[in-house]
Design an enzyme around this catalytic site. Structure first.
Site, PDB file in Angstrom:
ATOM      1  N   HIS A   1       0.799  -1.227   0.000  1.00  0.00           N
ATOM      2  CA  HIS A   1       0.000   0.000   0.000  1.00  0.00           C
ATOM      3  C   HIS A   1       0.831   1.276   0.000  1.00  0.00           C
ATOM      4  O   HIS A   1       0.295   2.367  -0.164  1.00  0.00           O
ATOM      5  CB  HIS A   1      -0.939   0.034   1.216  1.00  0.00           C
ATOM      6  CG  HIS A   1      -0.244   0.352   2.499  1.00  0.00           C
ATOM      7  ND1 HIS A   1       0.381  -0.597   3.256  1.00  0.00           N
ATOM      8  CD2 HIS A   1      -0.054   1.525   3.160  1.00  0.00           C
ATOM      9  CE1 HIS A   1       0.904  -0.039   4.327  1.00  0.00           C
ATOM     10  NE2 HIS A   1       0.669   1.252   4.292  1.00  0.00           N
TER      11      HIS A   1
HETATM   12  C1  UD1 Z   1      -2.120   5.971   5.266  1.00  0.00           C
HETATM   13  C2  UD1 Z   1      -0.829   6.540   5.859  1.00  0.00           C
HETATM   14  C3  UD1 Z   1       0.245   5.464   5.844  1.00  0.00           C
HETATM   15  C4  UD1 Z   1      -0.228   4.203   6.529  1.00  0.00           C
HETATM   16  C5  UD1 Z   1      -1.550   3.748   5.941  1.00  0.00           C
HETATM   17  C6  UD1 Z   1      -2.074   2.581   6.744  1.00  0.00           C
HETATM   18  C7  UD1 Z   1      -0.461   8.940   5.475  1.00  0.00           C
HETATM   19  C8  UD1 Z   1       0.269   9.950   4.684  1.00  0.00           C
HETATM   20  N1  UD1 Z   1      -0.353   7.667   5.063  1.00  0.00           N
HETATM   21  O1  UD1 Z   1      -1.853   5.656   3.919  1.00  0.00           O
HETATM   22  O2  UD1 Z   1       1.376   5.941   6.538  1.00  0.00           O
HETATM   23  O3  UD1 Z   1       0.750   3.207   6.351  1.00  0.00           O
HETATM   24  O4  UD1 Z   1      -2.501   4.815   5.997  1.00  0.00           O
HETATM   25  O5  UD1 Z   1      -2.979   1.813   6.040  1.00  0.00           O
HETATM   26  O6  UD1 Z   1      -1.100   9.288   6.433  1.00  0.00           O
HETATM   27  N2  UD1 Z   1      -9.075   4.969   0.686  1.00  0.00           N
HETATM   28  C9  UD1 Z   1     -10.320   4.403   0.601  1.00  0.00           C
HETATM   29  N3  UD1 Z   1     -10.969   4.095   1.765  1.00  0.00           N
HETATM   30  C10 UD1 Z   1     -10.451   4.329   2.994  1.00  0.00           C
HETATM   31  C11 UD1 Z   1      -9.197   4.926   3.065  1.00  0.00           C
HETATM   32  C12 UD1 Z   1      -8.507   5.235   1.926  1.00  0.00           C
HETATM   33  O7  UD1 Z   1     -10.834   4.155  -0.487  1.00  0.00           O
HETATM   34  O8  UD1 Z   1     -11.109   4.009   4.005  1.00  0.00           O
HETATM   35  C13 UD1 Z   1      -8.336   5.262  -0.560  1.00  0.00           C
HETATM   36  C14 UD1 Z   1      -8.619   6.632  -1.140  1.00  0.00           C
HETATM   37  O9  UD1 Z   1      -8.567   6.531  -2.536  1.00  0.00           O
HETATM   38  C15 UD1 Z   1      -7.420   7.436  -0.647  1.00  0.00           C
HETATM   39  C16 UD1 Z   1      -6.304   6.393  -0.655  1.00  0.00           C
HETATM   40  O10 UD1 Z   1      -6.946   5.184  -0.274  1.00  0.00           O
HETATM   41  O11 UD1 Z   1      -7.132   8.532  -1.470  1.00  0.00           O
HETATM   42  C17 UD1 Z   1      -5.165   6.703   0.294  1.00  0.00           C
HETATM   43  O12 UD1 Z   1      -5.654   6.899   1.630  1.00  0.00           O
HETATM   44  P1  UD1 Z   1      -4.826   7.804   2.682  1.00  0.00           P
HETATM   45  O13 UD1 Z   1      -5.466   7.711   4.007  1.00  0.00           O
HETATM   46  O14 UD1 Z   1      -4.584   9.155   2.110  1.00  0.00           O
HETATM   47  O15 UD1 Z   1      -3.423   7.116   2.740  1.00  0.00           O
HETATM   48  P2  UD1 Z   1      -3.035   5.579   2.878  1.00  0.00           P
HETATM   49  O16 UD1 Z   1      -2.396   5.148   1.602  1.00  0.00           O
HETATM   50  O17 UD1 Z   1      -4.191   4.820   3.388  1.00  0.00           O
HETATM   51  N1  UDP Z   2      -3.822  -5.404   8.840  1.00  0.00           N
HETATM   52  C1  UDP Z   2      -5.094  -5.953   8.981  1.00  0.00           C
HETATM   53  N2  UDP Z   2      -5.752  -6.342   7.836  1.00  0.00           N
HETATM   54  C2  UDP Z   2      -5.196  -6.232   6.595  1.00  0.00           C
HETATM   55  C3  UDP Z   2      -3.903  -5.656   6.490  1.00  0.00           C
HETATM   56  C4  UDP Z   2      -3.254  -5.253   7.636  1.00  0.00           C
HETATM   57  O1  UDP Z   2      -5.610  -6.092  10.087  1.00  0.00           O
HETATM   58  O2  UDP Z   2      -5.837  -6.621   5.612  1.00  0.00           O
HETATM   59  C5  UDP Z   2      -3.113  -4.991  10.061  1.00  0.00           C
HETATM   60  C6  UDP Z   2      -1.741  -5.614  10.224  1.00  0.00           C
HETATM   61  O3  UDP Z   2      -1.837  -6.891  10.837  1.00  0.00           O
HETATM   62  C7  UDP Z   2      -1.031  -4.582  11.077  1.00  0.00           C
HETATM   63  C8  UDP Z   2      -1.623  -3.265  10.607  1.00  0.00           C
HETATM   64  O4  UDP Z   2      -2.856  -3.604   9.969  1.00  0.00           O
HETATM   65  O5  UDP Z   2      -1.353  -4.754  12.442  1.00  0.00           O
HETATM   66  C9  UDP Z   2      -0.700  -2.591   9.635  1.00  0.00           C
HETATM   67  O6  UDP Z   2      -1.378  -1.552   9.023  1.00  0.00           O
HETATM   68  P1  UDP Z   2      -0.986  -0.996   7.573  1.00  0.00           P
HETATM   69  O7  UDP Z   2      -0.203  -2.016   6.845  1.00  0.00           O
HETATM   70  O8  UDP Z   2      -2.236  -0.479   6.970  1.00  0.00           O
HETATM   71  O9  UDP Z   2      -0.102   0.287   7.946  1.00  0.00           O
HETATM   72  P2  UDP Z   2       1.420   0.501   8.372  1.00  0.00           P
HETATM   73  O10 UDP Z   2       1.739  -0.397   9.498  1.00  0.00           O
HETATM   74  O11 UDP Z   2       2.264   0.257   7.160  1.00  0.00           O
HETATM   75  O12 UDP Z   2       1.452   1.949   8.728  1.00  0.00           O
END
Ligand code: UD1
Ligand code: UDP
Length: 355
Positions: A203
């Protein structure tokens, strides 16, 4: 003590679950959800499964460009902090919700407590690196998971208020293990055999926003000899569609994001894990599953040093070769990572400092 906890993204719900439970035994906590993640399977499902109290406030900020998203959070959090007195504001990790919470509180002279302080990739092109550096520099309490995190802070001149407490994610994992994971129904439901599949999660912006990297990762997963289970992050789903990258392959099974226990089960039963997630790298090491991280560097250097994690470039041949070779090292599981009971240690520090 009156505590405001700011959460917004999936890993923050998981981190907040054990700490919130410990704090609420004897303190008032207001839980503020920024709304950064909002899909049921990225947000509410964790509140339900981990029995996290419903957020007192959901700012409903949603997705957007960094500036817009962070600004909306900042505005919403500031309003709440002005309307309610707090002794401390808790922020977790390195997302835009972390930065907004820390900044809003610091400007109002409310002490900021940063959980997972001191992590560094030393890659300022990562939005997370910018968020964590800024949050650390305006925090009063810096709760580090490891000694390395403390050393990182010291090298930036931050020595006051630094506490090595361990890892709240290990508390969260242990809580789930105590309840028990139902591996056999998970495996049969997904048509998988223990130790005979690869779990993959991708992601991170550096992988999803670069068409060449994303296409190479997808091709590599399709070329692996074992079945691949891929719980797809919404960001990756959007990018694959936008770039018209097809993930149709017989051996790759794409599923919706998993709940936490299902995810831990998927990790524990896999032969190896391919990821760019911070949390998943650590969980692989704690659970004793070899991990291949598709990144140029990691904040969780300890996982690489112990041999439980290997970094690999987003190149089809390199990725396939590395996953095939991924094996258990001699080092004990979780070597070098922080211990559990971080939540209780954080509570003690806050109680002693803010009484
Ligand atoms: C965010 C964090 C990242 C973290 C990740 C965990 C920032 C800059 N990034 O990344 O550090 O590792 O969360 O998962 O804060 N979207 C949906 N539904 C949702 C959420 C997101 O469709 O519920 C889609 C949207 O198109 C959105 C994109 O995902 O634009 C990115 O979401 P965003 O929260 O901006 O960043 P993440 O990539 O999720
Ligand atoms: N996780 C989850 N379901 C998923 C993917 C991840 O519960 O389908 C959990 C994972 O076990 C870990 C956390 O989400 O505890 C990690 O989150 P993510 O990878 O979104 O973010 P990051 O840690 O990179 O910020």
């Amino acid at each position: 003590m009156r505590i405001a906890s700011i959460v917004g993204a999936r890993p923050q719900f998981i981190k907040a679950a054990p700490l919130s439970r410990v704090l609420r035994q004897s303190h008032y906590e207001m839980l503020i959800h920024t709304g950064q993640h909002y899909d049921y399977k990225m947000s509410q499902s964790f509140f339900d499964e981990l029995e996290i109290p419903e957020p007192d406030i959901n700012l409903g900020v949603g997705s957007g460009a960094h500036g817009v998203q962070t600004a909306e959070m900042l505005r919403g959090i500031e309003e709440v902090l002005i309307a309610n007195p707090f002794d401390v504001v808790l922020v977790y990790g390195d997302t835009n919700s972390t930065l907004a919470g820390a900044l809003a509180a610091a400007k109002l002279h409310i002490p900021v407590a940063h959980v997972e302080a001191g992590l560094r990739s030393y890659n300022r092109r990562m939005p997370e690196e910018v968020n964590r550096v800024l949050a650390d520099h305006i925090s009063t309490f810096l709760f580090c998971p490891t000694d390395r995190a403390r050393a990182n802070l010291a090298s930036e001149g931050i020595v006051e208020g630094v506490h090595v407490v361990g890892d709240v994610m290990l508390d969260a994992l242990r809580e789930r293990m105590r309840i028990g994971l139902d591996a056999s129904s998970f495996l049969s439901c997904h048509g998988l055999q223990a130790g005979h599949y690869i779990l993959a999660t991708i992601h991170r912006a550096e992988n999803t926003d670069d068409p060449h990297r994303l296409a190479a990762i997808v091709r590599a997963l399709a070329a692996l000899p074992e079945p691949v289970l891929l719980p797809l992050h919404p960001r990756t789903r959007v990018k694959l569609a936008r770039l018209d990258i097809k993930l149709e392959s017989e051996n790759v099974c794409i599923v919706e994001p998993l709940g936490f226990s299902a995810m831990l089960t998927a990790e524990q039963q896999a032969r190896a894990i391919v990821t760019d997630s911070g949390g998943v790298q650590k969980e692989a090491s704690w659970l004793g599953v070899p991990c291949v991280t598709v990144r140029d560097e990691t904040e969780w250097v300890e996982t690489v040093e112990s041999g439980w994690n290997v970094l690999v470039e987003a190149d089809v041949e390199a990725l396939v070769r590395t996953v095939r070779a991924a094996n258990r090292p001699d080092a004990p599981r979780g070597s070098g990572l922080g211990p559990e009971e971080a939540s209780s240690r954080i509570r003690v520090v806050l109680e002693e400092s803010l009484k």
